[in-house]
Design a protein around this motif. Sequence first.
Motif, mmCIF file in Angstrom:
data_model
loop_
_atom_site.group_PDB
_atom_site.id
_atom_site.type_symbol
_atom_site.label_atom_id
_atom_site.label_comp_id
_atom_site.label_asym_id
_atom_site.label_seq_id
_atom_site.Cartn_x
_atom_site.Cartn_y
_atom_site.Cartn_z
ATOM 1 N N ARG A 38 15.007 -2.693 10.064
ATOM 2 C CA ARG A 38 15.628 -4.001 11.311
ATOM 3 C C ARG A 38 17.783 -4.574 10.371
ATOM 4 O O ARG A 38 17.647 -3.739 9.608
ATOM 5 C CB ARG A 38 15.017 -5.099 10.540
ATOM 6 N N GLN A 39 18.031 -4.781 11.408
ATOM 7 C CA GLN A 39 19.528 -5.129 10.906
ATOM 8 C C GLN A 39 19.966 -6.458 11.746
ATOM 9 O O GLN A 39 19.862 -6.374 12.955
ATOM 10 C CB GLN A 39 20.600 -3.845 11.464
ATOM 11 N N GLU A 46 17.770 -1.997 7.065
ATOM 12 C CA GLU A 46 17.028 -2.564 5.688
ATOM 13 C C GLU A 46 15.158 -1.803 6.613
ATOM 14 O O GLU A 46 15.110 -2.210 7.671
ATOM 15 C CB GLU A 46 16.612 -3.596 4.919
ATOM 16 N N PHE A 47 14.241 -1.204 5.306
ATOM 17 C CA PHE A 47 12.996 -1.033 5.918
ATOM 18 C C PHE A 47 11.947 -2.396 6.298
ATOM 19 O O PHE A 47 12.297 -3.437 5.170
ATOM 20 C CB PHE A 47 12.714 -0.347 4.826
ATOM 21 N N GLY A 56 -3.238 6.548 8.310
ATOM 22 C CA GLY A 56 -4.148 6.765 7.078
ATOM 23 C C GLY A 56 -3.143 5.674 5.920
ATOM 24 O O GLY A 56 -4.290 5.064 5.014
ATOM 25 N N PHE A 57 -2.310 5.316 6.596
ATOM 26 C CA PHE A 57 -1.401 4.924 5.330
ATOM 27 C C PHE A 57 0.249 4.083 5.462
ATOM 28 O O PHE A 57 0.612 4.407 7.031
ATOM 29 C CB PHE A 57 -0.549 6.071 4.716
ATOM 30 N N THR A 58 -0.249 2.905 5.079
ATOM 31 C CA THR A 58 0.826 1.706 5.304
ATOM 32 C C THR A 58 1.730 1.460 3.855
ATOM 33 O O THR A 58 0.910 0.706 3.323
ATOM 34 C CB THR A 58 0.710 0.739 6.472
ATOM 35 N N TYR A 59 3.445 0.947 4.736
ATOM 36 C CA TYR A 59 3.815 0.628 3.509
ATOM 37 C C TYR A 59 4.675 -0.620 3.995
ATOM 38 O O TYR A 59 5.168 -0.034 4.654
ATOM 39 C CB TYR A 59 4.524 1.290 2.958
ATOM 40 N N TYR A 60 5.092 -1.858 3.306
ATOM 41 C CA TYR A 60 5.737 -2.201 3.989
ATOM 42 C C TYR A 60 6.857 -3.148 2.643
ATOM 43 O O TYR A 60 6.977 -3.140 1.064
ATOM 44 C CB TYR A 60 4.645 -3.713 4.095
ATOM 45 N N ALA A 61 7.913 -3.824 3.102
ATOM 46 C CA ALA A 61 9.064 -4.611 1.886
ATOM 47 C C ALA A 61 8.445 -5.648 2.010
ATOM 48 O O ALA A 61 6.896 -6.169 2.771
ATOM 49 C CB ALA A 61 9.735 -4.737 3.236
ATOM 50 N N ASN A 62 8.585 -6.410 0.333
ATOM 51 C CA ASN A 62 7.810 -6.987 -0.067
ATOM 52 C C ASN A 62 8.087 -8.697 0.853
ATOM 53 O O ASN A 62 7.620 -9.257 1.130
ATOM 54 C CB ASN A 62 8.837 -7.220 -1.040
ATOM 55 N N ALA A 104 7.182 9.579 5.150
ATOM 56 C CA ALA A 104 8.235 9.430 4.770
ATOM 57 C C ALA A 104 8.711 7.902 3.883
ATOM 58 O O ALA A 104 7.863 6.568 3.977
ATOM 59 C CB ALA A 104 9.836 9.539 5.328
ATOM 60 N N GLY A 105 10.338 7.804 3.317
ATOM 61 C CA GLY A 105 10.185 6.536 2.080
ATOM 62 C C GLY A 105 10.951 5.846 2.924
ATOM 63 O O GLY A 105 11.114 5.797 3.767
#
Length: 124
Positions: A38-39, A46-47, A56-62, A104-105
């Motif tokens: 998002r911007q 920002e991610f 099967g894999f998820t990742y979030y910004a705090n 990917a990161g």
Amino acid sequence: QVQLVESGGGLAQTGDSLKISCTISGAISSDYAMSWFRQAPGKEREFVASIGASGGFTYYANSVKGRFTISRDNTKNTVYLQLNRLEPEDSAVYYCAAARGVAAGPGLWEWDYWGQGTQVTVSS
């Protein structure tokens, strides 16, 4: 040619929920990790969240952990972002991105393809 098209943005009030979508064409979606960035005006992109190619894999910004949920349906070539308990600080253009491979990161440079974005505006 890989193309990403976002939809579902709009206006919301603090505490509301929205669900935005991103459809990938020109590729097999299960070959790509997907993400949302998002911007906001005057700020860097920002991610927000990412999901692996198989889901099967998820990742979030705090800043969104526990409020937003990323998911995907590879039969529909679509990735979703459920935005709950929205805050004015969540107002931004939300971009979908794709990276060939399993995952990917959070770095912008790690993503190969980008959509045009969908606007989310949250009023207090």
